[in-house]
Every structure is written in C-alpha cells, then in structure tokens.
Design a protein around this motif. Sequence first.
Motif, PDB file in Angstrom:
ATOM      1  N   ALA A 144     -54.184 -84.022  -0.970  1.00  0.00           N
ATOM      2  CA  ALA A 144     -53.023 -84.875  -0.724  1.00  0.00           C
ATOM      3  C   ALA A 144     -52.063 -84.221   0.260  1.00  0.00           C
ATOM      4  CB  ALA A 144     -52.317 -85.168  -2.049  1.00  0.00           C
ATOM      5  N   HIS A 145     -51.817 -82.928   0.110  1.00  0.00           N
ATOM      6  CA  HIS A 145     -50.932 -82.230   1.040  1.00  0.00           C
ATOM      7  C   HIS A 145     -51.524 -82.203   2.449  1.00  0.00           C
ATOM      8  CE1 HIS A 145     -47.642 -80.602  -1.428  1.00  0.00           C
ATOM      9  NE2 HIS A 145     -48.518 -80.595  -2.423  1.00  0.00           N
ATOM     10  N   GLU A 146     -52.830 -82.046   2.551  1.00  0.00           N
ATOM     11  CA  GLU A 146     -53.471 -82.052   3.870  1.00  0.00           C
ATOM     12  C   GLU A 146     -53.347 -83.421   4.524  1.00  0.00           C
ATOM     13  OE1 GLU A 146     -57.433 -80.839   3.039  1.00  0.00           O
ATOM     14  OE2 GLU A 146     -56.930 -78.699   2.837  1.00  0.00           O
ATOM     15  N   LEU A 147     -53.477 -84.492   3.739  1.00  0.00           N
ATOM     16  CA  LEU A 147     -53.347 -85.843   4.291  1.00  0.00           C
ATOM     17  C   LEU A 147     -51.913 -86.110   4.740  1.00  0.00           C
ATOM     18  CD1 LEU A 147     -54.780 -88.505   4.867  1.00  0.00           C
ATOM     19  CD2 LEU A 147     -54.241 -89.241   2.542  1.00  0.00           C
ATOM     20  N   VAL A 148     -50.933 -85.645   3.992  1.00  0.00           N
ATOM     21  CA  VAL A 148     -49.533 -85.790   4.394  1.00  0.00           C
ATOM     22  C   VAL A 148     -49.289 -85.136   5.745  1.00  0.00           C
ATOM     23  CG1 VAL A 148     -47.195 -85.000   3.868  1.00  0.00           C
ATOM     24  CG2 VAL A 148     -48.563 -86.085   2.087  1.00  0.00           C
ATOM     25  N   THR A 149     -49.831 -83.957   5.928  1.00  0.00           N
ATOM     26  CA  THR A 149     -49.663 -83.251   7.203  1.00  0.00           C
ATOM     27  C   THR A 149     -50.368 -83.992   8.337  1.00  0.00           C
ATOM     28  OG1 THR A 149     -49.531 -81.141   6.026  1.00  0.00           O
ATOM     29  CG2 THR A 149     -50.028 -81.072   8.390  1.00  0.00           C
ATOM     30  N   ALA A 150     -51.588 -84.475   8.081  1.00  0.00           N
ATOM     31  CA  ALA A 150     -52.357 -85.154   9.130  1.00  0.00           C
ATOM     32  C   ALA A 150     -51.689 -86.447   9.567  1.00  0.00           C
ATOM     33  CB  ALA A 150     -53.766 -85.430   8.627  1.00  0.00           C
ATOM     34  N   MET A 151     -51.032 -87.168   8.662  1.00  0.00           N
ATOM     35  CA  MET A 151     -50.408 -88.447   8.980  1.00  0.00           C
ATOM     36  C   MET A 151     -48.925 -88.328   9.291  1.00  0.00           C
ATOM     37  SD  MET A 151     -52.156 -91.141   6.315  1.00  0.00           S
ATOM     38  CE  MET A 151     -53.881 -91.609   6.483  1.00  0.00           C
ATOM     39  N   SER A 152     -48.391 -87.130   9.265  1.00  0.00           N
ATOM     40  CA  SER A 152     -46.963 -86.897   9.553  1.00  0.00           C
ATOM     41  C   SER A 152     -46.067 -87.710   8.624  1.00  0.00           C
ATOM     42  CB  SER A 152     -46.647 -87.233  11.019  1.00  0.00           C
ATOM     43  OG  SER A 152     -47.417 -86.454  11.894  1.00  0.00           O
ATOM     44  N   LEU A 153     -46.425 -87.723   7.348  1.00  0.00           N
ATOM     45  CA  LEU A 153     -45.631 -88.440   6.359  1.00  0.00           C
ATOM     46  C   LEU A 153     -44.521 -87.537   5.825  1.00  0.00           C
ATOM     47  CD1 LEU A 153     -48.513 -90.177   4.364  1.00  0.00           C
ATOM     48  CD2 LEU A 153     -47.085 -91.158   6.166  1.00  0.00           C
ATOM     49  N   ASP A 154     -43.637 -88.137   5.001  1.00  0.00           N
ATOM     50  CA  ASP A 154     -42.579 -87.353   4.373  1.00  0.00           C
ATOM     51  C   ASP A 154     -43.191 -86.245   3.518  1.00  0.00           C
ATOM     52  OD1 ASP A 154     -40.784 -89.099   5.493  1.00  0.00           O
ATOM     53  OD2 ASP A 154     -40.651 -90.373   3.718  1.00  0.00           O
ATOM     54  N   VAL A 155     -42.504 -85.119   3.488  1.00  0.00           N
ATOM     55  CA  VAL A 155     -42.992 -83.993   2.698  1.00  0.00           C
ATOM     56  C   VAL A 155     -42.979 -84.368   1.215  1.00  0.00           C
ATOM     57  CG1 VAL A 155     -42.583 -81.578   2.085  1.00  0.00           C
ATOM     58  CG2 VAL A 155     -42.148 -82.368   4.425  1.00  0.00           C
ATOM     59  N   LEU A 156     -44.035 -84.008   0.523  1.00  0.00           N
ATOM     60  CA  LEU A 156     -44.111 -84.299  -0.904  1.00  0.00           C
ATOM     61  C   LEU A 156     -43.081 -83.484  -1.674  1.00  0.00           C
ATOM     62  CD1 LEU A 156     -47.985 -84.307  -1.450  1.00  0.00           C
ATOM     63  CD2 LEU A 156     -46.458 -86.251  -1.750  1.00  0.00           C
ATOM     64  N   PRO A 157     -42.482 -84.088  -2.699  1.00  0.00           N
ATOM     65  CA  PRO A 157     -41.548 -83.316  -3.523  1.00  0.00           C
ATOM     66  C   PRO A 157     -42.300 -82.274  -4.340  1.00  0.00           C
ATOM     67  CG  PRO A 157     -41.926 -85.476  -4.503  1.00  0.00           C
ATOM     68  CD  PRO A 157     -42.614 -85.478  -3.165  1.00  0.00           C
ATOM     69  N   GLY A 158     -41.585 -81.258  -4.794  1.00  0.00           N
ATOM     70  CA  GLY A 158     -42.229 -80.232  -5.589  1.00  0.00           C
ATOM     71  C   GLY A 158     -42.593 -80.697  -6.975  1.00  0.00           C
ATOM     72  N   ALA A 159     -41.830 -81.675  -7.506  1.00  0.00           N
ATOM     73  CA  ALA A 159     -42.100 -82.213  -8.842  1.00  0.00           C
ATOM     74  C   ALA A 159     -41.700 -83.678  -8.853  1.00  0.00           C
ATOM     75  CB  ALA A 159     -41.335 -81.450  -9.912  1.00  0.00           C
ATOM     76  N   ALA A 160     -42.291 -84.431  -9.766  1.00  0.00           N
ATOM     77  CA  ALA A 160     -42.006 -85.869  -9.841  1.00  0.00           C
ATOM     78  C   ALA A 160     -42.275 -86.358 -11.246  1.00  0.00           C
ATOM     79  CB  ALA A 160     -42.849 -86.645  -8.837  1.00  0.00           C
ATOM     80  N   HIS A 161     -41.654 -87.490 -11.576  1.00  0.00           N
ATOM     81  CA  HIS A 161     -41.951 -88.211 -12.806  1.00  0.00           C
ATOM     82  C   HIS A 161     -43.070 -89.203 -12.517  1.00  0.00           C
ATOM     83  CE1 HIS A 161     -38.373 -86.784 -14.974  1.00  0.00           C
ATOM     84  NE2 HIS A 161     -37.734 -86.909 -13.826  1.00  0.00           N
ATOM     85  N   LEU A 162     -43.943 -89.389 -13.486  1.00  0.00           N
ATOM     86  CA  LEU A 162     -44.980 -90.419 -13.383  1.00  0.00           C
ATOM     87  C   LEU A 162     -44.493 -91.664 -14.103  1.00  0.00           C
ATOM     88  CD1 LEU A 162     -47.836 -91.455 -12.728  1.00  0.00           C
ATOM     89  CD2 LEU A 162     -48.597 -90.403 -14.877  1.00  0.00           C
ATOM     90  N   VAL A 163     -44.496 -92.804 -13.395  1.00  0.00           N
ATOM     91  CA  VAL A 163     -44.113 -94.081 -13.978  1.00  0.00           C
ATOM     92  C   VAL A 163     -45.297 -95.037 -13.816  1.00  0.00           C
ATOM     93  CG1 VAL A 163     -42.565 -96.069 -13.810  1.00  0.00           C
ATOM     94  CG2 VAL A 163     -41.651 -93.764 -13.513  1.00  0.00           C
ATOM     95  N   VAL A 164     -45.721 -95.635 -14.914  1.00  0.00           N
ATOM     96  CA  VAL A 164     -46.813 -96.604 -14.889  1.00  0.00           C
ATOM     97  C   VAL A 164     -46.269 -97.925 -15.416  1.00  0.00           C
ATOM     98  CG1 VAL A 164     -49.137 -97.143 -15.674  1.00  0.00           C
ATOM     99  CG2 VAL A 164     -48.463 -94.767 -15.338  1.00  0.00           C
ATOM    100  N   THR A 165     -46.472 -99.010 -14.657  1.00  0.00           N
ATOM    101  CA  THR A 165     -45.967-100.322 -15.060  1.00  0.00           C
ATOM    102  C   THR A 165     -47.029-101.381 -14.812  1.00  0.00           C
ATOM    103  OG1 THR A 165     -44.174-101.931 -14.760  1.00  0.00           O
ATOM    104  CG2 THR A 165     -44.896-100.755 -12.814  1.00  0.00           C
ATOM    105  N   GLY A 166     -46.976-102.446 -15.584  1.00  0.00           N
ATOM    106  CA  GLY A 166     -47.925-103.540 -15.438  1.00  0.00           C
ATOM    107  C   GLY A 166     -47.948-104.380 -16.714  1.00  0.00           C
TER     108      GLY A 166
END
Length: 521
Positions: A287-309
């Motif tokens: 995932a980090h390699e893909l972020v770099t290849a696509m010049s996307l926003d830097v991934l945060p160091g930590a995150a909450h997981l939210v699942v909805t549906g």
Amino acid sequence: MTTLAGLSRSLGDDLARVGSVEAADEPLSGVHVSELRDPRPYLAGGELLLTTGMNLTMHTAPLRAYATMLVGHGLRGLALGLGPVHTRVPPVLVRVCNEAGLPLYVVPEPTPFQLVARRYWELLAAAGRADLDLALGAQRDLVRAATDRNPVAAVVRVLASAMDGWAAHLDPDGSVVTVWPRASRSSASQVGAEVRRLRAAGPHTAATFPLGDLDVAVQPLSRSGRLRGFVATAERQPGTPRNRQLLVTATSLLALAVELRHTGVLRRRSEREAVAALLLAGRVTAAHELVTAMSLDVLPGAAHLVVTGPLGRDAADELLDDCERHHLQVWGHWRADRLRLLVPVGKLAQVMALPLGDRGLVATGELALTAAMGGAIATTLRGAERILASVGACTRVDLTASPEPVDRGRRDWLALQALGQPELEAAAAAYLRHRGSWERAATELNCHRNTLRHRIAAVQRRAGIDLDDPTSAAGLWLAQLELSASAGMQMRPLDGFALPRGDATGSRRRLPEDTSSSSPR
C-alpha cells in the motif's frame, strides 16, 4: 428600456414637457393617438396618449375627470398636438394635469404625430438590439468562464455580475461552496433551509422565493439523475427573460463543470480505494509503495477502522462525497454491500456524525498502519464485519467510547485477535468457558496448566484484558461467541459469568456450582 423621458429627450422640442409633473422612470408600452373622451377600451396602460383636444371641453370639471381617468388607467403621459384645434396649450389643461399627477407634453406645429410614434419604435428597436448584444455578451462570458482553471468559481462570478445581485454554488446539503460577491455569503447561507427542502423533493426540483428585498432563484445541478449541488441567484428585481436565460445557461455549464470535477474525484478515489484494499488485506508495504507510485496523500501512521452497510455503490459514493465535503481525508473501500473506511485519528467523531440512514456502523480503536501490524488490520476487519452482521439497522457501535460491557468485550476480543496468536485466543476462550478453572481449561486445550497460566498472563499483559473482572469477562464471553460463530467454532454457553479470585499461590478455588454445571472435555 424606452421611457417617456427618454423619448422626450430624443425628440427635443418636438415633444417638450409643459407641466410640472415629471415622467416616471418606467417602460413606455406604446404611443397611441385618440380623440375619444374615453379611450380606455383601446389602451392597455403604460402608453403615451397623443390628442389634438378636438373633443375636449376646456373647462375645469370635465378636464379634471379626463386627466384623473387617464392616470387611473396607468397612462405614462398626455401630449397635446398644436395646430388643428389649439395654437397654444390651454392653462386650464396644464393645471388639471398637474393636480392629477399626469405628465403633460406638447407636440408643436407642424410636427406630425407619426414622427413621435416612429421615434418610439426606433428607440425600442435600439434597446432590443442593446439587450440582445448584452445577453449575447453575457452568454459568451459564461462559456469563456467555463474554460477557466476553476470553472465553477468563474461561472458564478460572471453570473453574479450579469444579475446585478449575487450568485452562489451550493453543495447538495445546502452549504455554500462559492459565492460572489464574497460579502454575500451570509445571505447565501440562508438559502440552505430551502435547499434541504428541495433535496427531499427530488433532484430536479427548482424554486423561487423572496429573501429580504431580493428575489432568489434556486436551480439543481444534476447529471445522470444524480444531484451534484445547486446554483442560487438573487436579484433586486424579478427575473427578466434575459436573466432567466442566463441562469439556464449557467446551470448547464455548472452542472457540466461539477460533473467533470467529480469524474476527476472518482478517478482519484478509485486510486485511494486500491490503497485501502491493500491495507485492509494486511499488505501494508504494498500500500505504501502504491501511494508513492501514484503521488497520493501520505498515509497516516494510525487510523480507526469504520465498517458500515448494507449499502450499494452509489450510496457509498454519496457517503464518500460527504466525507470530502467535510474535509475528512478517509481511505475507503467498498465491497459486497459494505463500505470500509480508514479514518485518521481525531476525525472519528465527525465520521460518526454523518447521515447514514438505516445502515449499521461499527468503529474500532486505533490501528497502526505499519507492516508489522498488517495481520492485525486484516483480523480486525473480519471481526468488525462480524459485529456489523450481528447488530440491527441504524445501530452505531463505537468501540472506542461505548461503556457497554458487550462493546468493551468486542473491543478487547478484537485487540486479542489482532495479536495474531490463535493459541492465546483459545486459552482465553477456554478460561472463560470453564469460569477460571485451570485444570478443566488445560484439559480442554490438552496442555499443562502452567502453560495455560503463561498464556493467560500474556493475554492480560499484551491485550490489556482483565479476565478476572466479572463484568469484563461477561462482555468478553458474549463478544467471543459473536466473533467466533462465523469462524466455525462450536461454543458452549456458560451457566454464569462469575469468575473466582485466585489465592496467594496463584491456584484457583472452584465455585460450588462449577462441579455440577461443567465437565472436562
């Protein structure tokens, strides 16, 4: 706009004002010639009436009635033609017209009435050409603005200038995105309530309503049946045909600009979705390699997981649109009627406040987005989805803040699963099932009880779970049943949740009912 004053200025001495009443600054609807004492059946209002006074009696009472009648019918003015009947304007006519508030003009001899009528139509044609040129110019400006680097803001500026008021672009919730002039933001914000009503009515509903001394028009911006926002304009005068046409053109251009921008958003979103899919599968390095290849926003160091549906693809896109409008840089992935969001730390409360309709939602604690935690992320996702499947619609489970024992148990069991050590899960489950009996739990696991003690100590130390607290153990057991059911584990319910305390040597004293209610496997 052709007015009586403008016509008089154009004709000069051929149409000179002789009374003291000035002409109103309103459009002149026509020039009409009549010698009738009551010409009203042939007049619509707003005309200049030309007469030689042939049938008028120059006495005060009948003249006053005549002037009052013309004013009451809405005529712009009266012009007396000199020559055939009168060589000069009778003073009594001047006086009664002044008293009635009727502008009085004189057409001198030998100026023909036809000259006045012809000049009126020439001025009207010139005004029409000017309006047409102005409208075409505004249309060209709108089209040119649509090619600007920021087409939405540029179109709004041109539209506001043409309307002699303000114009605004609003998002589907009624919040102001762009407004011109900027000082009109507070006025544009008041339109939000009406916009919310329109959204409830459907994506193709428009409205007009007064706002103070302004007339507001609201048009939806929709493409392919999906609402993208609204355009609102405010004018000091009711909309003219020219302004209505400009609004139609601006609405079409804005809808196209917003759709094109949204297409770019969807492309960028699909890239972020690919990154989120890798993260949720535990492939953090990729995932980090893909972020770099696509010049996307830097991934945060930590995150909450939210699942909805459950929710479909379109509903998921709308929810992600809401996140972007609220500047929530979430990483979303939709699959099988579930939307999974990785929410930066500190933004969870804002995501929980979004309108979710009849969908359920489960939010977990912080997850470190590191390669070492890849397995924990994937495991936590599976657990969160099992929790979502077990709760009802419209239920929001925030495992980071809920004081409920079952929610705390869910959080603790997810933390235990995230350790990625099945033997610790099995040890905790057996310990709970046998209500703290080391011998029976060790027998079920086919291990020495000292091994079991070591594993339980690791559970308590590494996952922060207190297995000796009755309330904690009760919630943990129910959460374990819920989360383990879909994994194919056959769990036998407990007769009670009370756990005995250990003595100073660390051995356990069984409760009296333990012998009768449970037996070693």
